[in-house]
Each structure stands twice: as structure tokens, then as C-alpha cells.
Design an enzyme around this catalytic site. Structure first.
Site, PDB file in Angstrom:
ATOM      1  N   ALA A 296     -17.379  -3.865  32.984  1.00  0.00           N
ATOM      2  CA  ALA A 296     -17.404  -5.162  32.315  1.00  0.00           C
ATOM      3  C   ALA A 296     -18.662  -5.214  31.459  1.00  0.00           C
ATOM      4  CB  ALA A 296     -17.401  -6.297  33.339  1.00  0.00           C
TER       5      ALA A 296
ATOM      6  N   ASN B  97     -21.416  -9.896  27.375  1.00  0.00           N
ATOM      7  CA  ASN B  97     -21.606 -10.526  26.062  1.00  0.00           C
ATOM      8  C   ASN B  97     -21.812 -12.034  26.224  1.00  0.00           C
ATOM      9  OD1 ASN B  97     -20.660  -7.964  24.824  1.00  0.00           O
ATOM     10  ND2 ASN B  97     -18.674  -8.646  25.585  1.00  0.00           N
TER      11      ASN B  97
ATOM     12  N   GLU C 222     -21.435 -10.339  36.202  1.00  0.00           N
ATOM     13  CA  GLU C 222     -21.570 -10.620  34.770  1.00  0.00           C
ATOM     14  C   GLU C 222     -22.141 -12.008  34.524  1.00  0.00           C
ATOM     15  OE1 GLU C 222     -21.254  -8.063  32.868  1.00  0.00           O
ATOM     16  OE2 GLU C 222     -20.539  -6.949  34.610  1.00  0.00           O
TER      17      GLU C 222
ATOM     18  N   HIS D 231     -25.881 -12.122  34.717  1.00  0.00           N
ATOM     19  CA  HIS D 231     -26.516 -11.613  33.498  1.00  0.00           C
ATOM     20  C   HIS D 231     -26.803 -12.715  32.482  1.00  0.00           C
ATOM     21  CE1 HIS D 231     -26.878  -7.361  33.973  1.00  0.00           C
ATOM     22  NE2 HIS D 231     -25.593  -7.146  34.176  1.00  0.00           N
TER      23      HIS D 231
END
Length: 663
Positions: A349, A352, A390, A393
Site C-alpha cells: 500500500a 499518498n 497507512e 502515516h
């Protein structure tokens, strides 16, 4: 079903071989190694850039060049226009970018300023309103060598500069003559062409980490040159178009539409920007607290399979935001949160900003997997962990970003550790989470953490070398050390330090020392040597219990530390417990918490007079990062103990794995 039966079912799930989907979690680093070897062929004529030398023409960015640029360039913004409606048959997209930045000539930059753009085509360049001829050979003027645009300093002003570039670039495509394992990593703007229900569908997505934003548009492609982004995309009118912010406006244009995305309100690194487009199927979820709109996307051919996952996926996303906003003390720092399931994606993954991508092969649950209850539970647990990874992040990596790739652990260690805390609060995982961190994170770190391993805080001379840092030292070991740090200084102090770190460095870039200093200042324990020993030295230590008994009571007890795979004896903190076999039952007869030890031998006088143990369980509850060598008595009783005790799943997993060493 008794406790032991449940335990062995859960443990067998965790230790079982991973399913054969492409490049499973175990294989990511190995895949990067293969890629590194392939690209190393290109480095036969590699030129190592010296501090006082001009940038050589090659497809990598050196740390030297990155430091040089960041000393002179600041306040960057990109106004980007991408045309996806033209030349699909020729596999090429076209674009325009206006790069605005402040330039400081007083920093003594003596070589041309470079703008990264790998294997593209430059149509025209305008610098501060003046059209500039672009040469293909290295001469006195502006030239483009296929890797970067080189601009003489005399063409730039002190202060604000504007550079406009018209360009085109090929889509990134998998090679149909190669197997999946032989493909190069998907980078830049990747394109998938699929026939489905009589239609030819296109799916585009970007993958920019480590050094691939410049494979879509000209930019300063390094993590510490954060920027703001405006985006306009022209594409077929039936497509979905997704980027880092919400769509501000959509206008018609014949067979096409034009999507305008407002400028990102905050700056972030180029590798975190994204553009995804195509005939994706879209599901809109409920906005989190009316602040964070969210959507899910898959390609049409997998939509029916994915439909059954949508509700749980949104639930995991909501629960993740609930935990992280509270724990970090900072609300989600971006505008929206989309998640896109994409095919032909070598990574697991990618975080973004506002538009996270996931590997379709791992995250779409097919009918075959649903038919196997055990495998289904295991996959769901994995999916939730990665969703939370994710999401972490967004704070660690996107809000606060490492200055250069040698400090990658500041992204990945945190994103590996914090999901384990969030999962404890989750309503979606009810079994196996106690032992999951030890089995799927710490054991992997132990296995790779040998004399040849690099320390968690490492170095990378260029972006190609940086790719090798995506390994178990930066993910699993770093996460294990964060768990250890939290126990070492106390979880409340640890959380407060995390909140202060995020608050102080939000929207900026950091180095490891920034985190170390913040945590050290926040703790009553001096951590300077602790950080040095744990984060800048490789390897793990081994400990054992050395004790004597007389008349059934302990008369001497010490923890003995060996270097193990390391070259240093470290300061540790752990719990340990005594167990005795009473009849057919193993009973815990003593528990010592918060046991600090260091050096070769640490005595524990408060243990004296306790009942002589039949089994000594060092690192009880698994807070320490250390392996345990069994003494003779504990080794004799080991098999009986692991088969007959009624300890937690976590402590059972310690006994079942590689954490204990038999003499």
C-alpha cells in the site's frame, strides 16, 4: 473448547505459511533486493557525486544534491495541468507545470540548479517570463539530459522565481512478455488496460516513493522540499479522477471533462502527491465527524467481490481516526481520505496524502478465500492492520516528514507500531491481536537482526540505496524499539512525548535527533545513551537467569546479558516471573515488574527468599527486545510448561516462537 485448544488454533493461524498472493508481506524486501540488483546493472558507470561537484547525469538523486538544493530552494508550489484525453493509443500523456519557489543565491550554490524529470520529453521552458531554448547536450545554457533539467544560476533571481515547463511522458506499463515476478516496479503514472463486459477500460494510478514523482512531472523530488499543489486534469467524461484534495470544479469539454482540484492547504513532499483516474467503481462513505469525507474505489471487474468488504472497510477507517486523533492529540491534518484498490501494484500500500492506494491482490477477498473461515479471519486481520498502518502515516511521514531517506524509520517504525495499539481498541478484531505484534513484527526483526544488519537509524547516499532501507530493521525492529521505549519511560510519558513531537514539527521535516531530543526532554530518565545503543547499533542481546536455591528458597538471583548478535551490552527493562509445578498445574508464584538491568550481570536482591522456581520466564509480557537463553532447569521443564500452562496468548506466542534459546 478449552483455552489451550483456542490458543493453538490462533497460533497455528499466525505461524502458517502466507497465502500465495503476489509478493506477500514476507517478500517485499526480497523484491526490492531483486530490483536493486537489476538496477545495479545501470550503475556500472555510476558516478558518486562529491560535495563540490556538479550533478552527474544518472537516474538517481544523491544526498549531496538534495542537501545542496534544500539550502537554496524554499516555499515551493506546483500548478500542474495534465491531459489524459490525448494519445492514449500512443501511451503518452501531456502536461504543463508552473513551479514557483524562492531561491537564495547567497547560500553560495556554485553549480546549476536541477529539476528532476526522468525519461520524459521537454517541449518548452519559460523562466521568469522569458522563453528559454533547451539544449540536449551539456552546454552553457539550459539543457535536459533525460534525467533532469539543468538551469544556470544566472537565469535565476534572488527571491521568487517562476518556471513554466510544457512536457509529455509515457505511461508506465507492465511488460506483457514478462511474468509478474519479472516486472519492474510500477512507478510514475502507471496504466492498466482491461477488457470487461465488452468494454476496454483504463485504470491509472501513481506510485512516487522513493524517487518517481519526477516520472510524471518535473519537480524537486526530495522529501524535505515540501510543496503546495494545484491540479487540473482533462480526461474522458465517464472517468473518476482522484487526487490529494477534493474536486473544486468539474466542467464539460466535449467527450471529456476538466477536473480542477484546489491548491492543497498544506505543504507535503512530492512522493506523497498523487493522481488516480479511470473507470473506477466508487463507494462514498459517511464523513468522519462531518470533517473528513471518504470514498473507496476498485476497478469494475472486482467491484462485485469487493462490495461485501465496503462496510467493514469504512468501519475500520472510522475507528482508526477515532483512536489516532485522540492518541496523537492532533486532528487528521488533510482535507479528505480516499482509498483506492489498484491492480499491478508491487507494494502492499502507499500513504499518498488523502488518496491511499492498496494492492488489489492482497485486499480484495475472493469467493475461494471466503469459503475458508480460518484464512478469511487471518486476511481480515491483515487488511485492518494495513489500513491502520497507512493511516498512521498521515501523521508520521506526511504531517512530520523525514529530511532524508536514512531516517526512514521515522515513517515506517511508527506506522508499524501504532496500529497494534489501535487494534486493541477496535471492535473488528476480537481474536489473535494479543500475540499478533510479537509473531508478525518482533520475530521477523529477530530473524534479520544479525551482525550484517544495518542499524535502525541508517544512511543512504542516493535514492537507489534508499530502497534497501525498506526492510525489517526500519519496520519491525524500529516498531519493537518504540514498544520498548514506551515501557521503559512509561506509556503516559511516551504518549505525551509523541504529542509534543507532532505538534512542534507539524508540516516540517525532521531528523532522528529531533525525536530523540524531544523524548529525552520529556522523560525523567536520561535517554541519550539508550537511543545511541538501540537505534544506531545493530543486533539483539541474549539474557539468561543465573540463580541458586537452598531449602527450596532462592539465595542468589541475577540476569546475565550477552552481546548476542550485537556488539554492545544495553540498558533494558522487562518483567519476569517464576513458575512452579504444583501437582499437574503450573502456577505463577512470583512476578517482578519494571526490572531494569544493564551490563554483564544485574543482581536482584528482592528476589531472595522467594520459592525456588521450576521455570523462570524472562521478558514476561514481551516488553523487552531481547532473546532468552534457558537455564538448565527451565530447559528441562520447557516442553511440560508450554503444553500445560494457562498463560495469555501473548506469553504463549513467546514460548512458541524463536524468542527462547535452548542450551
Amino acid at each position: 473448547m478449552n483455552f489451550l485448544s483456542i490458543f493453538f488454533i490462533v497460533i497455528s493461524f499466525a505461524f502458517a505459511a502466507q497465502p500465495p498472493y503476489r509478493k506477500a508481506e514476507e517478500g517485499i524486501h526480497e523484491y526490492r533486493l531483486k530490483n536493486f540488483a537489476r538496477r545495479n546493472i545501470e550503475r556500472e558507470n555510476f558516478i558518486e557525486q562529491k560535495v563540490d561537484e556538479e550533478r552527474p547525469a544518472q537516474a538517481y538523486l544523491s544526498k549531496v544534491e538534495a542537501a545542496r538544493r534544500s539550502s537554496s530552494v524554499s516555499n515551493v508550489s506546483y500548478d500542474l495541468k495534465i491531459d489524459l484525453s490525448r494519445s492514449l493509443k500512443k501511451n503518452r500523456f501531456h502536461g504543463k507545470v508552473k513551479i514557483k519557489f524562492d531561491f537564495n543565491k547567497e547560500e553560495g550554490l556554485s553549480h546549476p540548479l536541477t529539476i528532476d524529470f526522468t525519461k520524459g520529453h521537454i517541449k518548452s521552458v519559460t523562466i521568469n517570463g522569458w522563453p528559454i531554448a533547451v539544449k540536449s547536450k551539456r552546454e552553457k545554457g539550459v539543457f535536459y539530459n533525460g534525467y533532469f533539467l539543468s538551469i544556470p544560476l544566472k537565469k535565476l533571481r534572488q527571491g521568487t522565481n517562476k518556471i513554466k515547463i510544457r512536457f509529455s511522458h509515457e505511461y508506465d506499463l507492465d511488460d506483457p512478455s514478462k511474468t509478474e515476478e519479472e516486472q519492474e516496479p510500477q512507478e510514475g503514472l502507471h496504466r492498466i488496460i482491461e477488457e470487461y463486459e465488452g468494454e476496454v477500460n483504463n485504470y491509472l494510478y501513481t506510485q512516487f516513493e522513493v524517487y518517481a514523482a519526477n516520472k510524471m512531472f518535473p519537480c524537486f523530488d526530495q522529501p524535505d522540499l515540501k510543496a503546495k499543489y494545484s491540479l487540473q486534469v482533462k480526461a474522458p467524461k465517464h472517468w473518476e479522477v482522484i487526487s490529494s484534495t477534493n474536486v473544486a470544479e468539474v466542467s464539460k469539454g466535449g467527450k471529456n471533462k476538466i477536473w480542477k482540484f484546489g491548491q492543497t492547504p498544506t505543504s507535503f513532499s512530492p512522493y506523497l502527491f498523487s493522481l488516480h483516474a479511470g473507470e473506477y467503481k466508487k463507494w462514498e462513505g459517511k464523513s468522519y465527524k462531518n470533517r473528513i469525507p471518504m470514498s473507496l474505489y476498485t476497478r469494475q471487474s472486482r467491484a462485485k467481490e469487493f462490495e461485501a468488504q465496503v462496510e467493514e472497510w469504512f468501519q475500520a477507517t472510522h475507528e482508526g481516526f477515532e483512536f489516532f486523533e485522540k492518541y496523537f492529540g492532533i486532528n487528521y491534518p488533510f482535507e479528505k481520505y480516499d482509498q483506492i484498490i489498484v491492480p499491478e501494484f508491487w507494494a502492499g500500500a502507499m500513504e499518498n496524502v488523502g488518496a491511499v492506494t492498496f494492492n488489489e491482490g492482497r485486499f480484495v477477498i475472493d469467493d475461494e478465500l471466503r469459503a475458508d473461515e480460518k484464512k478469511l479471519a487471518d486476511r481480515k486481520r491483515y487488511i485492518i492492520k494495513v489500513i491502520l498502518h497507512e493511516m498512521t502515516h498521515m501523521w508520521f511521514g506526511n504531517l512530520v516528514t523525514m529530511k532524508w531517506w536514512g531516517d526512514l524509520w521515522l515513517n515506517e517504525s511508527f506506522a508499524t507500531y501504532f496500529p497494534s495499539l489501535a487494534i486493541k481498541e477496535s471492535t473488528l478484531i476480537t481474536q489473535g491481536h494479543e500475540s499478533d505484534f510479537h509473531i508478525n513484527e518482533k520475530l521477523k526483526a529477530y530473524r534479520d537482526d544479525n551482525s550484517e544488519a544495518t542499524p535502525v537509524v541508517s544512511s543512504a547516499s542516493d535514492t537507489l540505496e534508499a530502497e534497501l532501507l525498506f526492510d525489517r530493521m526500519r519496520y519491525q525492529k524500529g516498531a519493537s524499539l518504540l514498544k520498548q521505549l514506551s515501557f521503559h519511560i512509561g506509556k503516559e510519558i511516551f504518549q505525551l512525548g509523541i504529542q509534543k513531537y507532532l505538534s512542534k514539527f507539524r508540516y516540517s521535516q525532521v531528523e532522528s535527533q529531533d525525536f530523540f531530543t524531544m523524548m529525552d526532554n520529556n522523560s525523567v530518565i536520561n535517554l541519550e545513551q539508550w537511543f545511541k545503543d538501540w537505534f544506531t547499533r545493530s543486533g539483539h542481546n541474549i539474557i539468561s537467569a543465573d540463580y541458586k536455591c537452598n531449602n527450596g528458597l532462592v539465595t542468589d538471583f541475577a540476569v546475565v546479558q550477552e552481546e548476542g548478535s550485537s556488539e554492545v551490552l544495553r540498558e533494558h527493562k522487562m518483567n519476569f516471573a517464576f513458575f512452579n509445578l504444583e501437582g499437574s498445574n503450573w502456577n505463577r508464584t512470583f512476578l517482578r515488574t519494571d526490572a531494569y538491568y544493564s551490563g554483564k550481570r544485574t543482581d536482584f536482591p528482592r528476589v531472595l527468599g522467594k520459592k525456588c522456581p521450576d521455570f523462570v520466564f524472562l521478558n514476561y509480557d514481551d516488553f523487552d527486545y531481547v532473546k532468552v537463553r534457558l537455564n538448565e532447569k527451565s530447559n528441562r521443564n520447557f516442553n511440560n510448561f508450554i503444553n500445560s500452562n494457562s498463560e495469555s496468548l501473548l506469553n504463549q506466542s513467546l514460548l512458541q516462537g524463536d524468542s527462547f534459546i535452548k542450551p
